[in-house]
Design a protein around this motif. Structure first.
Motif, PDB file in Angstrom:
ATOM      1  N   ILE A  22      41.076  37.751  51.946  1.00  0.00           N
ATOM      2  CA  ILE A  22      40.979  38.788  50.889  1.00  0.00           C
ATOM      3  C   ILE A  22      42.134  39.939  51.004  1.00  0.00           C
ATOM      4  CG2 ILE A  22      39.250  40.099  51.984  1.00  0.00           C
ATOM      5  CD1 ILE A  22      37.859  40.519  49.182  1.00  0.00           C
ATOM      6  N   ALA A  23      42.573  40.224  49.877  1.00  0.00           N
ATOM      7  CA  ALA A  23      43.457  41.485  49.865  1.00  0.00           C
ATOM      8  C   ALA A  23      43.459  42.127  48.763  1.00  0.00           C
ATOM      9  CB  ALA A  23      44.908  40.764  50.155  1.00  0.00           C
ATOM     10  N   THR A  24      43.651  43.465  48.609  1.00  0.00           N
ATOM     11  CA  THR A  24      43.686  44.262  47.428  1.00  0.00           C
ATOM     12  C   THR A  24      45.389  44.200  47.071  1.00  0.00           C
ATOM     13  OG1 THR A  24      42.308  45.708  48.418  1.00  0.00           O
ATOM     14  CG2 THR A  24      43.457  46.544  46.733  1.00  0.00           C
ATOM     15  N   THR A  25      45.496  43.885  45.588  1.00  0.00           N
ATOM     16  CA  THR A  25      46.784  43.805  45.314  1.00  0.00           C
ATOM     17  C   THR A  25      47.426  45.340  44.784  1.00  0.00           C
ATOM     18  OG1 THR A  25      46.376  43.410  43.062  1.00  0.00           O
ATOM     19  CG2 THR A  25      46.340  41.588  44.589  1.00  0.00           C
ATOM     20  N   ARG A  26      48.567  45.394  44.380  1.00  0.00           N
ATOM     21  CA  ARG A  26      49.359  46.591  43.968  1.00  0.00           C
ATOM     22  C   ARG A  26      48.561  46.898  42.658  1.00  0.00           C
ATOM     23  NH1 ARG A  26      55.504  47.141  43.068  1.00  0.00           N
ATOM     24  NH2 ARG A  26      54.765  46.255  41.096  1.00  0.00           N
ATOM     25  N   GLU A  27      48.003  46.128  41.891  1.00  0.00           N
ATOM     26  CA  GLU A  27      47.284  46.353  40.759  1.00  0.00           C
ATOM     27  C   GLU A  27      45.890  46.674  40.702  1.00  0.00           C
ATOM     28  OE1 GLU A  27      48.921  43.266  41.137  1.00  0.00           O
ATOM     29  OE2 GLU A  27      50.915  43.954  40.365  1.00  0.00           O
ATOM     30  N   ASP A  28      45.235  46.908  42.055  1.00  0.00           N
ATOM     31  CA  ASP A  28      44.006  47.487  42.139  1.00  0.00           C
ATOM     32  C   ASP A  28      43.071  46.108  41.960  1.00  0.00           C
ATOM     33  OD1 ASP A  28      42.268  49.166  43.676  1.00  0.00           O
ATOM     34  OD2 ASP A  28      41.653  49.921  41.771  1.00  0.00           O
ATOM     35  N   ARG A  29      43.633  44.930  42.235  1.00  0.00           N
ATOM     36  CA  ARG A  29      42.770  43.875  41.966  1.00  0.00           C
ATOM     37  C   ARG A  29      42.456  43.302  43.351  1.00  0.00           C
ATOM     38  NH1 ARG A  29      41.771  41.765  37.196  1.00  0.00           N
ATOM     39  NH2 ARG A  29      41.774  39.580  37.753  1.00  0.00           N
ATOM     40  N   ILE A  30      41.448  42.075  43.559  1.00  0.00           N
ATOM     41  CA  ILE A  30      41.081  41.609  44.626  1.00  0.00           C
ATOM     42  C   ILE A  30      41.512  40.377  44.693  1.00  0.00           C
ATOM     43  CG2 ILE A  30      39.202  40.926  46.117  1.00  0.00           C
ATOM     44  CD1 ILE A  30      39.667  43.930  45.923  1.00  0.00           C
ATOM     45  N   ALA A  31      42.570  39.786  45.725  1.00  0.00           N
ATOM     46  CA  ALA A  31      42.967  38.499  45.620  1.00  0.00           C
ATOM     47  C   ALA A  31      42.338  37.752  46.537  1.00  0.00           C
ATOM     48  CB  ALA A  31      44.513  38.641  46.063  1.00  0.00           C
ATOM     49  N   LEU A  32      41.898  36.563  46.538  1.00  0.00           N
ATOM     50  CA  LEU A  32      41.221  35.558  47.393  1.00  0.00           C
ATOM     51  C   LEU A  32      42.353  34.405  47.714  1.00  0.00           C
ATOM     52  CD1 LEU A  32      38.168  36.045  45.430  1.00  0.00           C
ATOM     53  CD2 LEU A  32      38.109  36.517  47.837  1.00  0.00           C
ATOM     54  N   ARG A  33      42.101  33.891  48.843  1.00  0.00           N
ATOM     55  CA  ARG A  33      42.732  32.530  49.253  1.00  0.00           C
ATOM     56  C   ARG A  33      42.051  31.818  50.350  1.00  0.00           C
ATOM     57  NH1 ARG A  33      48.594  34.444  52.115  1.00  0.00           N
ATOM     58  NH2 ARG A  33      47.443  35.133  53.834  1.00  0.00           N
ATOM     59  N   GLU A  34      42.185  30.382  50.344  1.00  0.00           N
ATOM     60  CA  GLU A  34      41.846  29.820  51.443  1.00  0.00           C
ATOM     61  C   GLU A  34      43.113  29.982  52.471  1.00  0.00           C
ATOM     62  OE1 GLU A  34      40.105  25.280  52.503  1.00  0.00           O
ATOM     63  OE2 GLU A  34      40.710  26.029  50.591  1.00  0.00           O
ATOM     64  N   SER A  35      42.586  30.061  53.753  1.00  0.00           N
ATOM     65  CA  SER A  35      44.101  29.915  54.722  1.00  0.00           C
ATOM     66  C   SER A  35      44.506  28.578  55.075  1.00  0.00           C
ATOM     67  CB  SER A  35      43.355  30.592  56.269  1.00  0.00           C
ATOM     68  OG  SER A  35      42.219  29.777  56.634  1.00  0.00           O
ATOM     69  N   GLU A  36      43.932  27.635  54.500  1.00  0.00           N
ATOM     70  CA  GLU A  36      44.520  26.200  54.736  1.00  0.00           C
ATOM     71  C   GLU A  36      45.613  25.979  53.453  1.00  0.00           C
ATOM     72  OE1 GLU A  36      42.429  22.422  53.755  1.00  0.00           O
ATOM     73  OE2 GLU A  36      42.129  22.726  55.863  1.00  0.00           O
ATOM     74  N   SER A  37      45.351  26.631  52.364  1.00  0.00           N
ATOM     75  CA  SER A  37      46.423  26.773  51.400  1.00  0.00           C
ATOM     76  C   SER A  37      46.784  28.079  51.079  1.00  0.00           C
ATOM     77  CB  SER A  37      46.036  26.079  50.271  1.00  0.00           C
ATOM     78  OG  SER A  37      45.311  24.728  50.399  1.00  0.00           O
ATOM     79  N   PRO A  38      47.613  28.911  51.917  1.00  0.00           N
ATOM     80  CA  PRO A  38      47.985  30.384  51.791  1.00  0.00           C
ATOM     81  C   PRO A  38      48.844  30.607  50.448  1.00  0.00           C
ATOM     82  CG  PRO A  38      49.119  29.512  53.588  1.00  0.00           C
ATOM     83  CD  PRO A  38      48.183  28.526  52.983  1.00  0.00           C
ATOM     84  N   THR A  39      49.502  29.694  49.771  1.00  0.00           N
ATOM     85  CA  THR A  39      50.420  29.840  48.822  1.00  0.00           C
ATOM     86  C   THR A  39      49.585  30.079  47.351  1.00  0.00           C
ATOM     87  OG1 THR A  39      51.109  27.610  48.649  1.00  0.00           O
ATOM     88  CG2 THR A  39      52.501  28.901  49.976  1.00  0.00           C
ATOM     89  N   VAL A  40      48.356  29.408  47.481  1.00  0.00           N
ATOM     90  CA  VAL A  40      47.576  29.529  46.324  1.00  0.00           C
ATOM     91  C   VAL A  40      46.418  30.638  46.401  1.00  0.00           C
ATOM     92  CG1 VAL A  40      46.073  28.122  44.925  1.00  0.00           C
ATOM     93  CG2 VAL A  40      47.800  26.999  46.030  1.00  0.00           C
ATOM     94  N   ALA A  41      46.545  31.595  45.365  1.00  0.00           N
ATOM     95  CA  ALA A  41      45.436  32.636  45.425  1.00  0.00           C
ATOM     96  C   ALA A  41      44.977  32.855  44.066  1.00  0.00           C
ATOM     97  CB  ALA A  41      46.233  33.840  46.138  1.00  0.00           C
ATOM     98  N   ILE A  42      43.786  33.373  43.900  1.00  0.00           N
ATOM     99  CA  ILE A  42      43.003  33.702  42.760  1.00  0.00           C
ATOM    100  C   ILE A  42      43.037  35.359  42.989  1.00  0.00           C
ATOM    101  CG2 ILE A  42      42.204  31.462  42.206  1.00  0.00           C
ATOM    102  CD1 ILE A  42      39.465  32.915  43.020  1.00  0.00           C
ATOM    103  N   SER A  43      43.007  35.958  41.782  1.00  0.00           N
ATOM    104  CA  SER A  43      42.531  37.289  41.789  1.00  0.00           C
ATOM    105  C   SER A  43      41.399  37.736  40.699  1.00  0.00           C
ATOM    106  CB  SER A  43      43.887  38.181  41.704  1.00  0.00           C
ATOM    107  OG  SER A  43      44.215  38.152  40.150  1.00  0.00           O
ATOM    108  N   THR A  44      40.754  38.899  40.907  1.00  0.00           N
ATOM    109  CA  THR A  44      39.717  39.226  40.307  1.00  0.00           C
ATOM    110  C   THR A  44      39.798  40.760  40.332  1.00  0.00           C
ATOM    111  OG1 THR A  44      37.291  38.891  39.433  1.00  0.00           O
ATOM    112  CG2 THR A  44      37.932  39.123  41.785  1.00  0.00           C
TER     113      THR A  44
END
Length: 64
Positions: A22-44
């Motif tokens: 999980i990470a906080t993005t510059r737009e103050d959204r939360i990004a989630l990804r699976e470590s097995e596929s780090p190039t694919v992320a969703i945000s909310t």
């Protein structure tokens, strides 16, 4: 644009590639990804993620 500062759960077994990150993005959204596929992320947004986590916790306690 800089790379988000990804954090892994303390429940991540041995730091392998079977973790949710999980990470906080510059737009103050939360990004989630699976470590097995780090190039694919969703945000909310924070409210939606909080609602999901609370629902999952509720559902978990109801299954006995």
């Amino acid at each position: 644009m800089s790379e988000p500062d990804w954090q892994r759960s303390s429940f991540c077994a041995g730091g392998g590639n079977n973790c949710v990150e999980i990470a906080t993005t510059r737009e103050d959204r939360i990004a989630l990804r699976e470590s097995e596929s780090p190039t694919v992320a969703i945000s909310t947004n924070r409210a939606a993620l909080r609602a999901l986590v609370l629902r999952l916790k509720t559902d978990q306690t109801e299954v006995s």
